[in-house]
Design a protein around this motif. Sequence first.
Motif, PDB file in Angstrom:
ATOM      1  N   PRO A  25       0.816  -1.217   0.000  1.00 21.21           N
ATOM      2  CA  PRO A  25       0.000   0.000   0.000  1.00 21.21           C
ATOM      3  C   PRO A  25       0.852   1.271   0.000  1.00 21.21           C
ATOM      4  O   PRO A  25       0.504   2.252  -0.647  1.00 21.21           O
ATOM      5  CB  PRO A  25      -0.820  -0.121   1.282  1.00 21.21           C
ATOM      6  N   PHE A  26       1.968   1.257   0.713  1.00 21.23           N
ATOM      7  CA  PHE A  26       2.839   2.423   0.747  1.00 21.23           C
ATOM      8  C   PHE A  26       3.400   2.725  -0.634  1.00 21.23           C
ATOM      9  O   PHE A  26       3.412   3.874  -1.077  1.00 21.23           O
ATOM     10  CB  PHE A  26       3.972   2.214   1.756  1.00 21.23           C
ATOM     11  N   GLU A  27       3.867   1.688  -1.335  1.00 19.63           N
ATOM     12  CA  GLU A  27       4.412   1.876  -2.684  1.00 19.63           C
ATOM     13  C   GLU A  27       3.334   2.374  -3.639  1.00 19.63           C
ATOM     14  O   GLU A  27       3.601   3.230  -4.481  1.00 19.63           O
ATOM     15  CB  GLU A  27       5.002   0.564  -3.206  1.00 19.63           C
ATOM     16  N   THR A  28       2.123   1.859  -3.484  1.00 20.86           N
ATOM     17  CA  THR A  28       1.019   2.299  -4.323  1.00 20.86           C
ATOM     18  C   THR A  28       0.694   3.757  -4.063  1.00 20.86           C
ATOM     19  O   THR A  28       0.458   4.535  -5.002  1.00 20.86           O
ATOM     20  CB  THR A  28      -0.218   1.419  -4.078  1.00 20.86           C
ATOM     21  N   GLN A  29       0.685   4.162  -2.794  1.00 21.82           N
ATOM     22  CA  GLN A  29       0.424   5.559  -2.446  1.00 21.82           C
ATOM     23  C   GLN A  29       1.512   6.466  -3.022  1.00 21.82           C
ATOM     24  O   GLN A  29       1.214   7.546  -3.539  1.00 21.82           O
ATOM     25  CB  GLN A  29       0.356   5.734  -0.933  1.00 21.82           C
ATOM     26  N   GLN A  30       2.749   6.023  -2.922  1.00 19.35           N
ATOM     27  CA  GLN A  30       3.854   6.815  -3.460  1.00 19.35           C
ATOM     28  C   GLN A  30       3.731   6.959  -4.979  1.00 19.35           C
ATOM     29  O   GLN A  30       3.943   8.038  -5.525  1.00 19.35           O
ATOM     30  CB  GLN A  30       5.195   6.182  -3.091  1.00 19.35           C
ATOM     31  N   ALA A  31       3.389   5.866  -5.651  1.00 18.05           N
ATOM     32  CA  ALA A  31       3.251   5.900  -7.111  1.00 18.05           C
ATOM     33  C   ALA A  31       2.078   6.800  -7.516  1.00 18.05           C
ATOM     34  O   ALA A  31       2.188   7.568  -8.479  1.00 18.05           O
ATOM     35  CB  ALA A  31       3.046   4.488  -7.655  1.00 18.05           C
ATOM     36  N   PHE A  32       0.974   6.723  -6.774  1.00 15.70           N
ATOM     37  CA  PHE A  32      -0.173   7.561  -7.079  1.00 15.70           C
ATOM     38  C   PHE A  32       0.157   9.031  -6.854  1.00 15.70           C
ATOM     39  O   PHE A  32      -0.185   9.889  -7.670  1.00 15.70           O
ATOM     40  CB  PHE A  32      -1.366   7.147  -6.208  1.00 15.70           C
ATOM     41  N   LEU A  36       0.128  12.021  -9.668  1.00 15.87           N
ATOM     42  CA  LEU A  36      -0.593  13.286  -9.515  1.00 15.87           C
ATOM     43  C   LEU A  36       0.344  14.479  -9.652  1.00 15.87           C
ATOM     44  O   LEU A  36       0.012  15.481 -10.297  1.00 15.87           O
ATOM     45  CB  LEU A  36      -1.300  13.343  -8.162  1.00 15.87           C
ATOM     46  N   LYS A  37       1.515  14.356  -9.051  1.00 10.87           N
ATOM     47  CA  LYS A  37       2.511  15.427  -9.126  1.00 10.87           C
ATOM     48  C   LYS A  37       2.924  15.677 -10.583  1.00 10.87           C
ATOM     49  O   LYS A  37       3.017  16.829 -11.016  1.00 10.87           O
ATOM     50  CB  LYS A  37       3.721  15.027  -8.282  1.00 10.87           C
ATOM     51  N   ASN A  38       3.143  14.615 -11.341  1.00  9.74           N
ATOM     52  CA  ASN A  38       3.511  14.749 -12.749  1.00  9.74           C
ATOM     53  C   ASN A  38       2.382  15.369 -13.566  1.00  9.74           C
ATOM     54  O   ASN A  38       2.629  16.208 -14.440  1.00  9.74           O
ATOM     55  CB  ASN A  38       3.901  13.395 -13.334  1.00  9.74           C
ATOM     56  N   ALA A  39       1.142  14.958 -13.281  1.00  9.55           N
ATOM     57  CA  ALA A  39      -0.002  15.499 -14.018  1.00  9.55           C
ATOM     58  C   ALA A  39      -0.159  16.997 -13.749  1.00  9.55           C
ATOM     59  O   ALA A  39      -0.395  17.786 -14.673  1.00  9.55           O
ATOM     60  CB  ALA A  39      -1.274  14.750 -13.636  1.00  9.55           C
ATOM     61  N   ILE A  40      -0.010  17.398 -12.493  1.00  9.99           N
ATOM     62  CA  ILE A  40      -0.111  18.816 -12.150  1.00  9.99           C
ATOM     63  C   ILE A  40       1.041  19.589 -12.786  1.00  9.99           C
ATOM     64  O   ILE A  40       0.864  20.708 -13.266  1.00  9.99           O
ATOM     65  CB  ILE A  40      -0.152  19.002 -10.622  1.00  9.99           C
ATOM     66  N   GLY A  41       2.209  18.981 -12.835  1.00  7.06           N
ATOM     67  CA  GLY A  41       3.349  19.613 -13.494  1.00  7.06           C
ATOM     68  C   GLY A  41       3.100  19.825 -14.982  1.00  7.06           C
ATOM     69  O   GLY A  41       3.474  20.864 -15.542  1.00  7.06           O
ATOM     70  N   GLU A  42       2.459  18.860 -15.636  1.00  3.53           N
ATOM     71  CA  GLU A  42       2.144  19.000 -17.054  1.00  3.53           C
ATOM     72  C   GLU A  42       1.144  20.133 -17.284  1.00  3.53           C
ATOM     73  O   GLU A  42       1.269  20.892 -18.248  1.00  3.53           O
ATOM     74  CB  GLU A  42       1.588  17.690 -17.604  1.00  3.53           C
ATOM     75  N   VAL A  43       0.145  20.238 -16.398  1.00  2.00           N
ATOM     76  CA  VAL A  43      -0.825  21.334 -16.506  1.00  2.00           C
ATOM     77  C   VAL A  43      -0.111  22.672 -16.324  1.00  2.00           C
ATOM     78  O   VAL A  43      -0.343  23.631 -17.078  1.00  2.00           O
ATOM     79  CB  VAL A  43      -1.963  21.173 -15.476  1.00  2.00           C
ATOM     80  N   ASN A  44       0.789  22.740 -15.348  1.00  2.00           N
ATOM     81  CA  ASN A  44       1.552  23.966 -15.113  1.00  2.00           C
ATOM     82  C   ASN A  44       2.413  24.327 -16.321  1.00  2.00           C
ATOM     83  O   ASN A  44       2.476  25.485 -16.726  1.00  2.00           O
ATOM     84  CB  ASN A  44       2.413  23.813 -13.860  1.00  2.00           C
ATOM     85  N   SER A  76      -6.125  25.449 -21.496  1.00  2.00           N
ATOM     86  CA  SER A  76      -7.463  25.561 -20.930  1.00  2.00           C
ATOM     87  C   SER A  76      -8.117  24.191 -20.756  1.00  2.00           C
ATOM     88  O   SER A  76      -8.710  23.906 -19.709  1.00  2.00           O
ATOM     89  CB  SER A  76      -8.329  26.443 -21.833  1.00  2.00           C
ATOM     90  N   VAL A  77      -8.009  23.348 -21.755  1.00  2.00           N
ATOM     91  CA  VAL A  77      -8.593  22.007 -21.671  1.00  2.00           C
ATOM     92  C   VAL A  77      -7.929  21.196 -20.566  1.00  2.00           C
ATOM     93  O   VAL A  77      -8.606  20.506 -19.790  1.00  2.00           O
ATOM     94  CB  VAL A  77      -8.498  21.292 -23.038  1.00  2.00           C
ATOM     95  N   MET A  78      -6.617  21.289 -20.465  1.00  2.00           N
ATOM     96  CA  MET A  78      -5.906  20.547 -19.420  1.00  2.00           C
ATOM     97  C   MET A  78      -6.315  21.027 -18.031  1.00  2.00           C
ATOM     98  O   MET A  78      -6.534  20.219 -17.123  1.00  2.00           O
ATOM     99  CB  MET A  78      -4.396  20.676 -19.610  1.00  2.00           C
ATOM    100  N   LEU A  79      -6.450  22.347 -17.851  1.00  2.00           N
ATOM    101  CA  LEU A  79      -6.855  22.884 -16.564  1.00  2.00           C
ATOM    102  C   LEU A  79      -8.280  22.480 -16.228  1.00  2.00           C
ATOM    103  O   LEU A  79      -8.556  22.050 -15.098  1.00  2.00           O
ATOM    104  CB  LEU A  79      -6.713  24.407 -16.557  1.00  2.00           C
ATOM    105  N   ASN A  80      -9.186  22.587 -17.188  1.00  2.00           N
ATOM    106  CA  ASN A  80     -10.578  22.190 -16.943  1.00  2.00           C
ATOM    107  C   ASN A  80     -10.695  20.704 -16.617  1.00  2.00           C
ATOM    108  O   ASN A  80     -11.468  20.313 -15.741  1.00  2.00           O
ATOM    109  CB  ASN A  80     -11.454  22.540 -18.146  1.00  2.00           C
ATOM    110  N   THR A  81      -9.922  19.877 -17.312  1.00  2.00           N
ATOM    111  CA  THR A  81      -9.943  18.441 -17.038  1.00  2.00           C
ATOM    112  C   THR A  81      -9.438  18.147 -15.633  1.00  2.00           C
ATOM    113  O   THR A  81     -10.047  17.357 -14.899  1.00  2.00           O
ATOM    114  CB  THR A  81      -9.088  17.686 -18.069  1.00  2.00           C
ATOM    115  N   SER A  82      -8.358  18.788 -15.242  1.00  2.00           N
ATOM    116  CA  SER A  82      -7.822  18.550 -13.900  1.00  2.00           C
ATOM    117  C   SER A  82      -8.796  19.037 -12.825  1.00  2.00           C
ATOM    118  O   SER A  82      -8.940  18.407 -11.780  1.00  2.00           O
ATOM    119  CB  SER A  82      -6.452  19.205 -13.731  1.00  2.00           C
ATOM    120  N   MET A  83      -9.504  20.136 -13.083  1.00  2.00           N
ATOM    121  CA  MET A  83     -10.497  20.626 -12.118  1.00  2.00           C
ATOM    122  C   MET A  83     -11.671  19.654 -11.999  1.00  2.00           C
ATOM    123  O   MET A  83     -12.170  19.407 -10.902  1.00  2.00           O
ATOM    124  CB  MET A  83     -11.002  22.013 -12.524  1.00  2.00           C
TER     125      MET A  83
END
Length: 101
Positions: A25-32, A36-44, A76-83
């Motif tokens: 579970p710890f490894e899964t949480q870290q991977a998740f 999320l961090k990578n996805a937010i970085g791509e939006v940024n 805009s699409v990436m931001l709306n999708t993430s929201m």
Amino acid sequence: MAIESVSMMKPEMLMPSGQTERKSPFETQQAFGEMLKNAIGEVNNAQQASDVMTRKLVQGEQVELHDVMITAQKASVMLNTSMEIRNKAIEAYQEILRMPV
């Protein structure tokens, strides 16, 4: 090419090749969290690219208007999708909290 439904797929088909071991579970949480961090970085990055293109257009630099509009729309699409994903995650969390124990 036949299209199979997700329910017809075997678990090993859903996992990338070479990852048949189970994660803790710890490894899964870290991977998740990393995903999320990578996805937010791509939006940024998309937002920053849109800002740069818009700034170039306003300053009169050599940039095509359609490129500026495409970059802005992608951001805009990436931001709306993430929201929307955030909103659905919050709704799911609230629904879980309402469940009787």
